[in-house]
Design a protein around this motif. Structure first.
Motif, PDB file in Angstrom:
ATOM      1  N   ASP A 137      -1.070  -4.359   8.406  1.00 49.94           N
ATOM      2  CA  ASP A 137      -0.383  -3.544   7.385  1.00 49.94           C
ATOM      3  C   ASP A 137       0.856  -2.818   7.938  1.00 49.94           C
TER       4      ASP A 137
ATOM      5  N   ALA B 230      -1.119  14.172   9.300  1.00 49.00           N
ATOM      6  CA  ALA B 230      -2.389  13.734   9.910  1.00 49.00           C
ATOM      7  C   ALA B 230      -2.240  12.266  10.294  1.00 49.00           C
ATOM      8  N   GLY B 231      -3.226  11.768  11.018  1.00 45.97           N
ATOM      9  CA  GLY B 231      -3.349  10.344  11.297  1.00 45.97           C
ATOM     10  C   GLY B 231      -2.103   9.727  11.897  1.00 45.97           C
ATOM     11  N   SER B 232      -1.698   8.590  11.315  1.00 43.97           N
ATOM     12  CA  SER B 232      -0.586   7.826  11.906  1.00 43.97           C
ATOM     13  C   SER B 232       0.732   8.604  11.863  1.00 43.97           C
ATOM     14  N   LEU B 233       0.901   9.482  10.879  1.00 48.45           N
ATOM     15  CA  LEU B 233       2.158  10.256  10.823  1.00 48.45           C
ATOM     16  C   LEU B 233       2.234  11.250  11.982  1.00 48.45           C
TER      17      LEU B 233
ATOM     18  N   THR C 230     -10.315   6.321   1.333  1.00 48.15           N
ATOM     19  CA  THR C 230      -8.869   6.110   1.180  1.00 48.15           C
ATOM     20  C   THR C 230      -8.077   7.423   1.098  1.00 48.15           C
ATOM     21  N   CYS C 231      -8.783   8.542   1.210  1.00 50.53           N
ATOM     22  CA  CYS C 231      -8.114   9.859   1.160  1.00 50.53           C
ATOM     23  C   CYS C 231      -8.545  10.672   2.377  1.00 50.53           C
ATOM     24  N   ARG C 232      -7.731  11.636   2.769  1.00 56.25           N
ATOM     25  CA  ARG C 232      -8.212  12.653   3.718  1.00 56.25           C
ATOM     26  C   ARG C 232      -8.458  13.936   2.937  1.00 56.25           C
TER      27      ARG C 232
ATOM     28  N   GLU D 229       0.871  -1.181   0.000  1.00 55.65           N
ATOM     29  CA  GLU D 229       0.000   0.000   0.000  1.00 55.65           C
ATOM     30  C   GLU D 229       0.904   1.225   0.000  1.00 55.65           C
TER      31      GLU D 229
ATOM     32  N   VAL E  58       1.172   5.206   0.522  1.00 57.58           N
ATOM     33  CA  VAL E  58       0.514   6.393   1.077  1.00 57.58           C
ATOM     34  C   VAL E  58       1.296   7.624   0.627  1.00 57.58           C
TER      35      VAL E  58
ATOM     36  N   LYS F 204      -4.167   6.811   0.054  1.00 52.79           N
ATOM     37  CA  LYS F 204      -3.528   5.498  -0.117  1.00 52.79           C
ATOM     38  C   LYS F 204      -3.846   4.971  -1.501  1.00 52.79           C
TER      39      LYS F 204
ATOM     40  N   TYR G 290       3.493   0.325   2.913  1.00 53.58           N
ATOM     41  CA  TYR G 290       3.006  -0.603   3.943  1.00 53.58           C
ATOM     42  C   TYR G 290       2.784  -1.966   3.287  1.00 53.58           C
TER      43      TYR G 290
ATOM     44  N   ARG H 216       1.476  11.854   1.189  1.00 55.88           N
ATOM     45  CA  ARG H 216       1.038  12.852   2.185  1.00 55.88           C
ATOM     46  C   ARG H 216       1.505  14.246   1.798  1.00 55.88           C
TER      47      ARG H 216
END
Ligand code: UDP
Length: 241
Positions: A132, A101-104, A200-202, A93, A95, A180, A124, A97
């Motif tokens: 993942d 945001a999020g996991s970062l 799958t997007c922000r 996967e 990603v 992603k 990932y 950016r």
């Protein structure tokens, strides 16, 4: 107009089902209303989500194809279904950016909303049982998940998709925060696969900073269907012809 016939289901994922057709080069995808987050721990059925994501993905794929991005998209069939080129999925996967945001945000301890000086790509390993895990290009080459040449194509396509969509979403008054992508091989050629949708997007509204994506579900903000409908409305307002 399609002439292919839908055949047996090959695969059922969290958000889509994939069917074979009588043409080995074509798969038939059906978008479901299921929403999942946190590696499937949180689940719900959200009315019309599959319809909205099918239509939104089709519009993004058509727009990208027009700009020369090689995707698996063939044809929108109806509310919930599309035809795509058959892919052997590469289990990575990707990603991209533009804004933290999020996991970062968690990983580097920086606030959400921090604008990155240049786009970041992350990889990932696509494995639900492992959640993942993040990997790098050494893992991908050493495990032979993709060749270095295929990775060059994947990185170039991911960065191109980012540039095209960032600029386009800007005209809809939306920040493309991150997204992603998944890729696969069709007769040996790397194509962009899977879906491009608010799952799958922000997407953040530029003025209000309102989240118009799956974070509404992940973070229990409510109004997910309305947010996805708003994305489709803005896309259609630009792409109606
Ligand atoms: N994403 C996705 N599927 C995944 C993981 C992430 O579509 O299995 C998308 C997610 O919607 C976001 C981007 O990839 O647009 C980056 O997600 P992040 O790594 O921040 O993870 P999350 O916060 O979603 O756990």
């Amino acid at each position: 107009m399609t002439t292919v016939q839908k055949q047996e289901q090959m695969y059922e994922g969290k958000a889509k089902k994939v069917f074979r057709t009588d043409d080995p080069n074509i798969y038939w995808i059906q978008y479901k209303d299921s929403a999942t987050a946190f590696n499937g721990e949180k689940k719900a059925e959200i009315d019309n989500k599959g319809i909205l994501n099918n239509r939104i993905s089709a519009l993004f794929f058509q727009y990208l194809e027009k700009q020369g991005v090689p995707t698996h998209f063939v044809e929108l069939l109806n509310d919930r279904e599309m035809l795509v080129k058959s892919l052997e999925i590469i289990p990575v996967e990707v990603v991209a950016r533009n804004i933290v945001a999020g996991s970062l945000a968690k990983r580097i301890g920086q606030p959400e909303g921090t604008v990155l000086a240049k786009p970041v790509l992350e990889f990932y390993y696509k494995d639900d049982a492992l959640g993942d895990p993040m990997i790098n290009e050494f893992h991908i080459a050493a495990l032979e998940w993709a060749t270095p040449e295929q990775m060059d194509a994947i990185k170039a396509i991911a960065l191109k998709v980012n540039e095209i969509l960032k600029e386009f979403m800007d005209t809809l008054n939306i920040d493309l925060v991150d997204f992603k992508l998944e890729f696969g091989l069709h007769n040996g050629t790397v194509l962009l696969g899977d879906e491009i949708s608010p799952d799958t997007c922000r997407f953040w509204d530029k003025d209000t900073k309102e989240k118009l994506d799956k974070d509404r579900f992940r973070r229990d903000l409510g109004g997910l269907e309305e947010a996805y409908r708003e994305i489709l409305r803005r896309l259609e307002s630009k792409l109606k012809d």
